[in-house]
Design a protein around this motif. Structure first.
Motif, PDB file in Angstrom:
ATOM      1  N   PHE A 432       1.705   3.820  -3.394  1.00 30.35           N
ATOM      2  CA  PHE A 432       1.111   3.468  -4.139  1.00 30.35           C
ATOM      3  C   PHE A 432       2.337   4.442  -5.913  1.00 30.35           C
ATOM      4  O   PHE A 432       1.633   2.508  -6.736  1.00 30.35           O
ATOM      5  CB  PHE A 432      -0.019   5.172  -4.685  1.00 30.35           C
ATOM      6  N   THR A 433       3.114   4.806  -5.439  1.00 35.44           N
ATOM      7  CA  THR A 433       4.354   4.902  -6.483  1.00 35.44           C
ATOM      8  C   THR A 433       5.111   3.716  -6.682  1.00 35.44           C
ATOM      9  O   THR A 433       4.562   2.815  -7.743  1.00 35.44           O
ATOM     10  CB  THR A 433       5.195   5.743  -5.715  1.00 35.44           C
ATOM     11  N   LYS A 434       5.715   2.570  -5.482  1.00 32.17           N
ATOM     12  CA  LYS A 434       6.273   1.286  -5.705  1.00 32.17           C
ATOM     13  C   LYS A 434       5.203   0.610  -6.077  1.00 32.17           C
ATOM     14  O   LYS A 434       5.760   0.132  -7.277  1.00 32.17           O
ATOM     15  CB  LYS A 434       6.352   0.855  -4.491  1.00 32.17           C
ATOM     16  N   GLU A 435       3.963   0.640  -6.107  1.00 29.91           N
ATOM     17  CA  GLU A 435       3.176  -0.661  -6.529  1.00 29.91           C
ATOM     18  C   GLU A 435       2.748   0.248  -7.972  1.00 29.91           C
ATOM     19  O   GLU A 435       2.861  -0.781  -9.183  1.00 29.91           O
ATOM     20  CB  GLU A 435       1.244  -0.582  -5.895  1.00 29.91           C
ATOM     21  N   LEU A 436       2.762   1.059  -8.361  1.00 29.99           N
ATOM     22  CA  LEU A 436       2.798   1.679 -10.263  1.00 29.99           C
ATOM     23  C   LEU A 436       4.075   1.237 -10.599  1.00 29.99           C
ATOM     24  O   LEU A 436       4.332   0.875 -11.970  1.00 29.99           O
ATOM     25  CB  LEU A 436       2.571   3.342 -10.102  1.00 29.99           C
ATOM     26  N   VAL A 584      -2.058  -1.346  -3.306  1.00 31.93           N
ATOM     27  CA  VAL A 584      -2.003  -0.775  -1.915  1.00 31.93           C
ATOM     28  C   VAL A 584      -3.029  -1.233  -1.359  1.00 31.93           C
ATOM     29  O   VAL A 584      -2.615  -1.170   0.435  1.00 31.93           O
ATOM     30  CB  VAL A 584      -2.323   0.161  -2.160  1.00 31.93           C
ATOM     31  N   TYR A 585      -4.197  -1.788  -1.516  1.00 32.81           N
ATOM     32  CA  TYR A 585      -5.138  -1.685  -0.415  1.00 32.81           C
ATOM     33  C   TYR A 585      -5.234  -3.504   0.571  1.00 32.81           C
ATOM     34  O   TYR A 585      -5.248  -4.023   1.418  1.00 32.81           O
ATOM     35  CB  TYR A 585      -6.851  -2.242  -1.423  1.00 32.81           C
ATOM     36  N   GLU A 586      -4.769  -4.102  -0.302  1.00 33.34           N
ATOM     37  CA  GLU A 586      -4.131  -5.572  -0.335  1.00 33.34           C
ATOM     38  C   GLU A 586      -3.644  -6.113   0.937  1.00 33.34           C
ATOM     39  O   GLU A 586      -3.455  -6.537   1.595  1.00 33.34           O
ATOM     40  CB  GLU A 586      -4.231  -6.844  -1.417  1.00 33.34           C
ATOM     41  N   LYS A 587      -2.638  -5.290   0.556  1.00 36.29           N
ATOM     42  CA  LYS A 587      -1.080  -4.693   1.194  1.00 36.29           C
ATOM     43  C   LYS A 587      -1.081  -3.896   2.608  1.00 36.29           C
ATOM     44  O   LYS A 587      -0.046  -3.739   2.451  1.00 36.29           O
ATOM     45  CB  LYS A 587      -0.170  -4.851   0.485  1.00 36.29           C
ATOM     46  N   CYS A 588      -2.345  -3.078   2.899  1.00 34.41           N
ATOM     47  CA  CYS A 588      -2.432  -1.899   4.060  1.00 34.41           C
ATOM     48  C   CYS A 588      -1.572  -2.281   5.030  1.00 34.41           C
ATOM     49  O   CYS A 588      -0.949  -1.496   4.905  1.00 34.41           O
ATOM     50  CB  CYS A 588      -3.243  -1.552   3.605  1.00 34.41           C
ATOM     51  N   THR A 589      -1.483  -3.409   5.558  1.00 35.04           N
ATOM     52  CA  THR A 589      -1.080  -3.456   6.966  1.00 35.04           C
ATOM     53  C   THR A 589       0.712  -3.348   6.597  1.00 35.04           C
ATOM     54  O   THR A 589       1.475  -2.701   7.077  1.00 35.04           O
ATOM     55  CB  THR A 589      -0.765  -5.386   7.427  1.00 35.04           C
ATOM     56  N   TYR A 591       2.111  -1.764   4.461  1.00 32.74           N
ATOM     57  CA  TYR A 591       2.535  -0.108   4.587  1.00 32.74           C
ATOM     58  C   TYR A 591       1.873   0.428   6.183  1.00 32.74           C
ATOM     59  O   TYR A 591       2.105   1.732   5.493  1.00 32.74           O
ATOM     60  CB  TYR A 591       1.880   0.978   2.837  1.00 32.74           C
ATOM     61  N   ASN A 592       1.305  -0.525   6.901  1.00 29.04           N
ATOM     62  CA  ASN A 592       1.493   0.611   7.901  1.00 29.04           C
ATOM     63  C   ASN A 592       0.016   1.666   8.122  1.00 29.04           C
ATOM     64  O   ASN A 592      -0.368   2.757   8.212  1.00 29.04           O
ATOM     65  CB  ASN A 592       2.406   1.433   8.645  1.00 29.04           C
ATOM     66  N   LEU A 593      -1.136   1.048   6.933  1.00 26.91           N
ATOM     67  CA  LEU A 593      -2.199   1.724   6.643  1.00 26.91           C
ATOM     68  C   LEU A 593      -3.587   0.637   7.469  1.00 26.91           C
ATOM     69  O   LEU A 593      -2.905  -0.515   6.826  1.00 26.91           O
ATOM     70  CB  LEU A 593      -2.642   1.870   5.224  1.00 26.91           C
ATOM     71  N   THR A 594      -4.603   0.853   7.217  1.00 30.60           N
ATOM     72  CA  THR A 594      -5.849   0.844   7.355  1.00 30.60           C
ATOM     73  C   THR A 594      -6.448   0.690   6.045  1.00 30.60           C
ATOM     74  O   THR A 594      -5.866   1.908   5.509  1.00 30.60           O
ATOM     75  CB  THR A 594      -6.653   0.647   8.345  1.00 30.60           C
ATOM     76  N   GLU A 595      -7.589   0.127   6.079  1.00 32.91           N
ATOM     77  CA  GLU A 595      -8.442  -0.232   4.634  1.00 32.91           C
ATOM     78  C   GLU A 595      -9.247   0.698   4.444  1.00 32.91           C
ATOM     79  O   GLU A 595      -9.007   1.750   3.151  1.00 32.91           O
ATOM     80  CB  GLU A 595      -9.565  -1.323   4.765  1.00 32.91           C
ATOM     81  N   ASP A 596     -10.000   2.068   5.752  1.00 33.58           N
ATOM     82  CA  ASP A 596     -10.009   3.106   5.835  1.00 33.58           C
ATOM     83  C   ASP A 596      -9.084   3.913   5.274  1.00 33.58           C
ATOM     84  O   ASP A 596      -9.557   5.032   4.145  1.00 33.58           O
ATOM     85  CB  ASP A 596     -11.163   3.408   7.408  1.00 33.58           C
ATOM     86  N   ASP A 597      -7.847   3.689   5.931  1.00 32.72           N
ATOM     87  CA  ASP A 597      -6.966   4.986   5.223  1.00 32.72           C
ATOM     88  C   ASP A 597      -6.838   4.900   3.654  1.00 32.72           C
ATOM     89  O   ASP A 597      -7.100   6.270   3.029  1.00 32.72           O
ATOM     90  CB  ASP A 597      -4.984   4.423   5.731  1.00 32.72           C
TER      91      ASP A 597
END
Length: 659
Positions: A432-436, A584-589, A591-597
């Motif tokens: 989130f910080t990076k995308e901001l 963040v949602y679109e690039k979640c993979t 950042y090793n995150l899931t959409e639910d995360d």
């Protein structure tokens, strides 16, 4: 640019890392046909656009009534660049004031059994688009008609601009009303003295578009929709009431013919049928698939348009995939001849890119990218190399494929990304910080990108209650799709204080003409099933409005107590977190995150729940108009009517009402 020092490589690379100008390049929407569009390389497929311009000139100058209608077919695979050709055609014809442009996206047609009625709506919707003169295309025609009447009475009468007529038409009508006379009746009577073959109702409705207050009703009537009895009587038009869709379908082709015959007297018309392959498997009740239904419509248009020798002519363009043409070409009767007359049944194929074209295209795109940032790269295609582009161009990609390739390869060497934290919450915070930190200057100009970010924000709040509004659902497809044409971006479905609400949201960061088109939809609660409309636009853009402008008058309707709509200012600090969260949602993979995360952390941290922009959209409307630029008010005072004639005839002082 050659005399400007090359920018520091760090500044160039930072700009490249922060924004990718090619990221949305392959996504073309209907508004791109009508707007500025993407950077256009005039030499690419110039043979196609040149053929269109030559066809327009031929029908315009021909003295034979048999040559006043022509047609041609463009064949292009998906992504080759047909939308760029159509946008190029529209812009060039509009800038020269040479023709009227009608764009029919068949993808918006929902029932092939009512194709005539849907095309009538398309025709009128296109004629209500804003032209290069800052007024609707149909208002330009109405102004020409009014000036024709004035000159018939007094040849020395100067031509009045469309804007002059728009500014003063309602006052002219009111001035005549004080003398117990009907200005519109006198105007139509005078026109019919010289053009008796014109349908008087179509004529009257087109002339009513010169009225700021009556334009929406005139457009609605011309589209074949119903007016209530009182309004129809006021305008001197039939109500269109009591008709079934089948009745309208039967009448629509005749109405289309009457409208085209009237307006083509003043300008050539280009009608373009696009996206006829998108729903190729759809069929009418007769069993005809979409391409054949459209081909049959083109034939009917061709055969029924009885153009006079004084007419400026009509050109019909049909765009289709190469494998659709053989299907159309095998249709019985004269359909193939009618759909491709200008080139004698030979479609015009659009070419794919080669290396030279690709280099020129990338130069064009990157020129805008660097100019807006006041940067000067070491060479025009940096960070690409010309040899790299020419090598890729050898595979003859489509424009869409090439721009997608550019998006994937628009990068510079950067230091390795540090390892991600093990804790998912920390990974989310880092992402989130990076995308901001991303540069959003380009995104702030893109209405669709902004709307998607806001829509995403509301999607994270489904089943939440925010400011007394429980959000039940977000509808991203606003129906009727054809009439909306994407202007209302989405609807918020919810419950507020026990009452069901449906808020239509339109983000419009583009021109005043786009604002007019969007607001016209946003105030039509009945058609689009809304309880409230919300316009999102930057305050600086709102403040540039004039109180005399059509956009201002429509905005007044939106925020009125009756409509209860709202204007929400787009503030960078409020939209930026939504851009970042969606990224963040679109690039979640990555950042090793899931959409639910992502959804879980957004909810836990209340990142959208507390967002002021989202809350403002949901809040109770203030019913207050913004403060705008009043510079035009002084000019308006100088343009107030000075009715001087006391002549009792109906048409003796028509033009005298305009000082």
């Amino acid at each position: 640019m050659n005399n400007i020092p090359v920018s520091p490589i760090e500044a160039l690379n930072a700009a490249i890392q922060n924004h990718n100008p090619f990221s949305k390049a392959g996504i073309v929407k209907e508004q791109d046909i009508w707007g500025k569009g993407f950077p256009d390389l005039p030499t690419l497929n110039a043979h196609a656009s040149d053929a269109i311009f030559q066809a327009v000139e031929k029908v315009k100058t021909s003295q034979s009534s048999q040559e006043k209608v022509t047609s041609l077919v463009l064949t292009a695979s998906m992504g080759v660049g047909k939308s760029h050709i159509l946008n190029r055609t529209r812009q060039r014809l509009e800038s020269n004031g040479n023709a009227l442009f009608v764009y029919a996206s068949v993808n918006n047609y929902t029932d092939l059994n009512f194709i005539n009625y849907q095309f009538q709506q398309t025709l009128v919707n296109s004629l209500s688009r804003i032209s290069s003169q800052g007024v609707m295309q149909c208002q330009e025609i109405a102004a020409a008609m009014a000036n024709e009447c004035f000159k018939a009475i007094n040849p020395a009468t100067p031509n009045l601009s469309p804007q002059k007529l728009l500014d003063q038409f309602d006052q002219a009508c009111a001035s005549w009303a004080t003398k117990n006379k009907n200005y519109m009746k006198a105007l139509t009577k005078q026109f019919l003295k010289t053009r008796s073959n014109v349908d008087p109702y179509i004529l009257r409705a087109v002339l009513w578009t010169l009225s700021e207050t009556e334009t929406p009703f005139a457009i609605k009537w011309l589209s074949g929709e119903e007016l209530d009895k009182a309004k129809a009587e006021e305008l001197g038009l039939p109500t269109n009431s009591g008709k079934t869709n089948q009745d309208r379908e039967v009448e629509s082709l005749n109405n289309v013919q009457k409208i085209l015959n009237l307006v083509s007297y003043y300008r050539p018309i280009i009608i373009c049928f696009d996206e006829i392959d998108v729903n190729r498997d759809w069929c009418s009740s007769d069993g005809l698939p979409t391409p054949q239904v459209i081909a049959t419509l083109v034939k009917r248009l061709y055969d029924t348009l009885e153009q006079s020798e004084l007419s400026q002519g009509l050109v019909i363009i049909t765009v289709m995939a190469p494998d659709t043409w053989p299907i159309v070409n095998l249709m019985p009767g004269s359909i193939p001849d009618r759909i491709s007359t200008y080139t004698q049944r030979k479609p015009i194929d659009l070419n794919q890119l080669n290396g030279d074209y690709l280099v020129d295209l990338v130069k064009l795109w990157l020129q805008d990218f660097y100019d807006v940032r006041n940067l000067n790269p070491p060479h025009p295609v940096y960070p690409f190399e010309e040899s790299q582009l020419r090598e890729y161009g050898r595979v003859k990609p489509t424009v869409r494929e090439a721009l997608r390739w550019c998006a994937e390869n628009f990068k510079v060497f950067m230091p390795p990304t540090p390892e991600l934290p093990e804790d998912p919450a920390e990974r989310f915070d880092l992402a989130f910080t990076k995308e901001l930190e991303e540069d959003i200057r380009e995104d702030m100009k893109d209405s669709f990108t902004i709307a998607n970010a806001i829509c995403f924000g509301f999607a994270t709040l489904i089943e939440e209650t925010v400011d007394n509004v429980k959000i039940n659902n977000i509808m991203t497809e606003v129906k009727p799709k054809l009439q909306n044409a994407g202007w209302i971006n989405f609807k918020i479905i919810g419950v507020e204080n026990g009452k069901k609400i449906k808020i239509g949201v339109s983000v419009i960061q583009t021109s005043q003409s786009d604002l007019v088109a969007g607001l016209r939809r946003l105030i039509d609660y009945q058609k689009f099933d809304l309880t409230r409309g919300c316009l999102v636009r930057s305050q600086s853009k709102i403040e540039k409005m004039s109180k005399n402008s059509p956009a201002y008058k429509l905005l007044e309707q939106l925020v009125s107590v009756e409509k209860g709509g709202e204007l929400v200012y787009l503030i960078e600090d409020q939209i930026k977190p939504l851009f970042a969260l969606r990224a963040v949602y679109e690039k979640c993979t990555e950042y090793n995150l899931t959409e639910d995360d992502v959804f879980d952390f957004i909810s836990q941290k209340k990142l959208t729940f507390d967002n002021l922009l989202l809350r403002e959209i949901l809040s109770d409307p203030s019913n207050q108009m913004p403060v705008v630029d009043d510079e035009d008010e002084l000019q308006l005072l100088d343009d107030i009517f000075n009715p001087t004639s006391s002549d009792d005839t109906d048409d003796g002082d028509l033009s005298d009402q305009f000082s």
